[in-house]
Write an enzyme that holds these catalytic residues in place. Structure first.
Site, short mmCIF file in Angstrom:
data_model
loop_
_atom_site.label_atom_id
_atom_site.label_comp_id
_atom_site.label_asym_id
_atom_site.label_seq_id
_atom_site.Cartn_x
_atom_site.Cartn_y
_atom_site.Cartn_z
N HIS A 117 0.81 -1.22 0.00
CA HIS A 117 0.00 0.00 0.00
C HIS A 117 0.84 1.26 0.00
O HIS A 117 0.34 2.35 -0.27
CB HIS A 117 -0.93 0.00 1.22
N ASP A 144 3.55 9.66 -0.76
CA ASP A 144 2.34 8.93 -0.36
C ASP A 144 2.12 7.79 -1.35
O ASP A 144 2.26 8.01 -2.57
CB ASP A 144 1.14 9.89 -0.42
P1 ADQ Z 1 -3.06 6.59 4.76
O1 ADQ Z 1 -1.66 7.06 4.91
O2 ADQ Z 1 -3.85 6.49 5.98
O3 ADQ Z 1 -3.14 5.21 3.96
P2 ADQ Z 1 -5.00 7.82 2.80
O4 ADQ Z 1 -4.91 7.01 1.56
O5 ADQ Z 1 -5.19 9.27 2.53
O6 ADQ Z 1 -3.70 7.69 3.73
O7 ADQ Z 1 -6.21 7.29 3.65
C1 ADQ Z 1 -6.64 7.95 4.79
C2 ADQ Z 1 -8.07 7.56 5.11
O8 ADQ Z 1 -8.38 8.08 6.39
C3 ADQ Z 1 -9.04 8.17 4.12
O9 ADQ Z 1 -10.01 7.21 3.76
C4 ADQ Z 1 -9.69 9.32 4.88
O10 ADQ Z 1 -11.05 9.53 4.60
C5 ADQ Z 1 -9.54 8.88 6.32
N1 ADQ Z 1 -9.40 10.08 7.16
C6 ADQ Z 1 -8.47 11.03 7.05
N2 ADQ Z 1 -8.69 12.00 7.96
C7 ADQ Z 1 -9.79 11.65 8.65
C8 ADQ Z 1 -10.52 12.22 9.74
N3 ADQ Z 1 -10.14 13.34 10.35
N4 ADQ Z 1 -11.57 11.57 10.21
C9 ADQ Z 1 -11.94 10.40 9.63
N5 ADQ Z 1 -11.30 9.83 8.62
C10 ADQ Z 1 -10.24 10.42 8.14
C11 ADQ Z 1 -2.19 4.26 3.45
C12 ADQ Z 1 -1.13 4.83 2.50
C13 ADQ Z 1 -1.81 5.57 1.37
C14 ADQ Z 1 -2.78 4.64 0.64
C15 ADQ Z 1 -3.70 3.94 1.62
C16 ADQ Z 1 -4.51 2.85 0.95
O11 ADQ Z 1 -0.25 5.69 3.19
O12 ADQ Z 1 -0.85 6.08 0.45
O13 ADQ Z 1 -3.57 5.40 -0.26
O14 ADQ Z 1 -2.97 3.32 2.68
O15 ADQ Z 1 -3.70 1.94 0.28
#
Ligand code: ADQ
Length: 454
Positions: A155, A363
């Site tokens: 991921h 990311d």
């Molecule tokens: P993350 O680093 O966690 O994931 P991201 O892909 O942006 O990053 O996912 C974050 C999730 O958390 C999103 O679904 C978002 O809606 C949720 N989120 C963020 N802030 C929030 C808040 N304040 N309250 C509730 N929910 C919140 C890791 C990798 C990424 C990759 C994903 C999936 O780092 O690059 O995209 O896994 O593979």
């Protein structure tokens, strides 16, 4: 249909007041229907340390809990996973630590996941291992079940060889990953980086078709960008409650002309500090600072790791400084929320925001960028996206920035704030087409089709 065994750090369920509830998140939403259809299992940690639980069924999926002690959680999860691998794989934004006493629990814990998986893996089944916490599992499982079909999905980014070479256990990790039949990554760059490392550290040969051959086996490499359940976000963004709440939020934010939003886990990879500096630059340059409001929502994350504690204080100081320098009685230009929001509330923020700032320094993908696009129904809104997010490979109609170039980010926010509606609409339509077509179900289909063909 072959049975599928997902092996991931966490189970898709967690205990809340003594009952098991499904954890929110795109991966679980995408895989649940697939696993239900094929009578699948999920092997992972329950979230409780020092407890041994028997396998049980939840949501028609067999859940196989892997026990972890609190000492293992420290060495394996907080230590090797999040103080070594996470920073190393994210361009060493924070210096990775290399500790033999943390590598050892990484091996022990991976061995345990492999053993639990082997117990439920039938001859015809597919094992699908997820993410950087379990990179040794494909090789360990291969040793236990030589004829099995094994997939692995990363991921986060796979780093360039110059960085990966620093890892004292680079050869063990590459050889263990090569135990899989299919290795899938978020981006083309990660696929390339892995192929380089496999050549250098395991003497694997790369064929013209981009497959690897190693010790008489063929290993397929796949680029499969993860995505979201787009229609679910679209539906919620249209709901009257969410739209009402979005309007209310705009009022609460002082009816600013332009609401700019950032939503991230509080992680040093997300570039929150530089983004705040870019917004401060805008406040310095504009003659009408009160036209702008920047909202940063940060979810608490890995609070036991010192680098995350330092980051939290740094961000809070920066927010305080910007509000102190530019605010007025009754008005603060930055609204900062340190908490997790429920999905409808989160979507109301997306709906309320005119400009979305997604500026990670590195990311794997970044789902927030896709979620914002999926919720833009009536007003187009402008997405500013870092070129270092995997999502930039797909979301080409965003305003793409180098997040390290603070002045350029300031200028891009200004450009987004005055962009005419027809350009914003045309860009958003193209982005929406992409997130509709390439949703999480398409991602799961592509990954599993590759595995089923083995
Ligand atoms: P993350 O680093 O966690 O994931 P991201 O892909 O942006 O990053 O996912 C974050 C999730 O958390 C999103 O679904 C978002 O809606 C949720 N989120 C963020 N802030 C929030 C808040 N304040 N309250 C509730 N929910 C919140 C890791 C990798 C990424 C990759 C994903 C999936 O780092 O690059 O995209 O896994 O593979």
């Amino acid at each position: 249909m072959r049975r599928i065994i997902v092996i991931a750090n966490r189970l898709p369920v967690a205990q809340k007041d003594g009952v098991w509830v499904t954890s929110p998140g795109g991966l679980v939403r995408a895989l649940e229907p697939v696993l239900q259809r094929v009578n699948g299992s999920w092997v992972g940690w329950s979230g409780d340390t020092d407890s041994e639980l028997e396998p049980f069924e939840h949501d028609e999926i067999e859940q196989v809990p892997v026990p972890l002690s609190s000492a293992e959680l420290d060495g394996f999860y907080y230590g090797f996973c999040n103080s070594t691998l996470w920073p190393l794989y994210h361009d060493a934004i924070v210096a990775p630590e290399f500790h033999r006493h943390q590598w050892r629990p990484y091996v022990t814990v991976n061995q345990r996941y492999a053993r639990y998986a082997a117990q439920v893996l039938g001859d015809d089944d597919i094992a699908w291992v997820q993410d950087y916490q379990l990179q040794l599992v494909p090789g360990m499982l291969r040793a236990m079940r030589p004829a099995a079909t094994i997939g692995f999905y990363l991921h986060i980014p796979f780093p360039p060889i110059e960085l990966f070479s620093r890892l004292p256990w680079r050869q063990q990790i590459i050889e263990a990953l090569l135990g899989a039949d299919v290795l899938a990554f978020q981006t083309r760059a990660s696929v390339r980086n892995f192929a380089d490392a496999a050549r250098r550290f395991a003497d694997a040969r790369v064929s013209a078709r981009g497959e690897l051959s190693w010790r008489d086996r063929i290993i397929k490499l796949q680029r499969a960008p993860i995505a979201i359940d787009t229609s679910h976000f679209d539906r919620l963004a249209r709901s009257p409650q969410v739209r009402q709440r979005a309007m209310q939020l705009r009022q609460e934010l002082g009816n600013a002309d332009r609401i700019i939003l950032g939503v991230d886990r509080l992680d040093y990879t997300k570039g929150i500090d530089l983004r705040l500096k870019a917004f401060a630059g805008l406040l310095e340059q504009t003659s009408e600072p009160r036209k702008y409001e920047f909202v940063q929502v940060a979810v608490p994350s890995r609070e036991d790791v010192p680098a995350y504690q330092d980051l939290r204080s740094e961000i809070e100081q920066l927010v305080g400084r910007i509000n102190g320098d530019h605010g007025e009685p009754g008005w603060a230009p930055v609204s900062y929320l340190y908490r997790s929001l429920d999905l409808e509330e989160l979507i109301a923020y997306y709906v309320a925001a005119d400009v979305m700032l997604v500026t990670p320094l590195r990311d794997g993908m970044n789902l927030v960028a896709k979620e914002y696009v999926a919720t833009r129904i009536t007003e187009p809104g402008v997405l500013i996206l870092s070129e270092f997010a995997g999502a930039a490979e797909q979301l080409r109609s965003a305003l793409v920035v180098n997040p390290h170039d603070v002045d350029a980010v300031t200028a891009t926010i200004q450009r987004a704030a005055v962009m005419d509606r027809s350009e914003a609409r045309a860009r958003m339509q193209r982005l929406r087409r992409t997130v509709r077509r390439e949703d999480v179900f398409e991602w799961a289909r592509a990954c599993l089709a590759m595995l089923e063909a083995i």
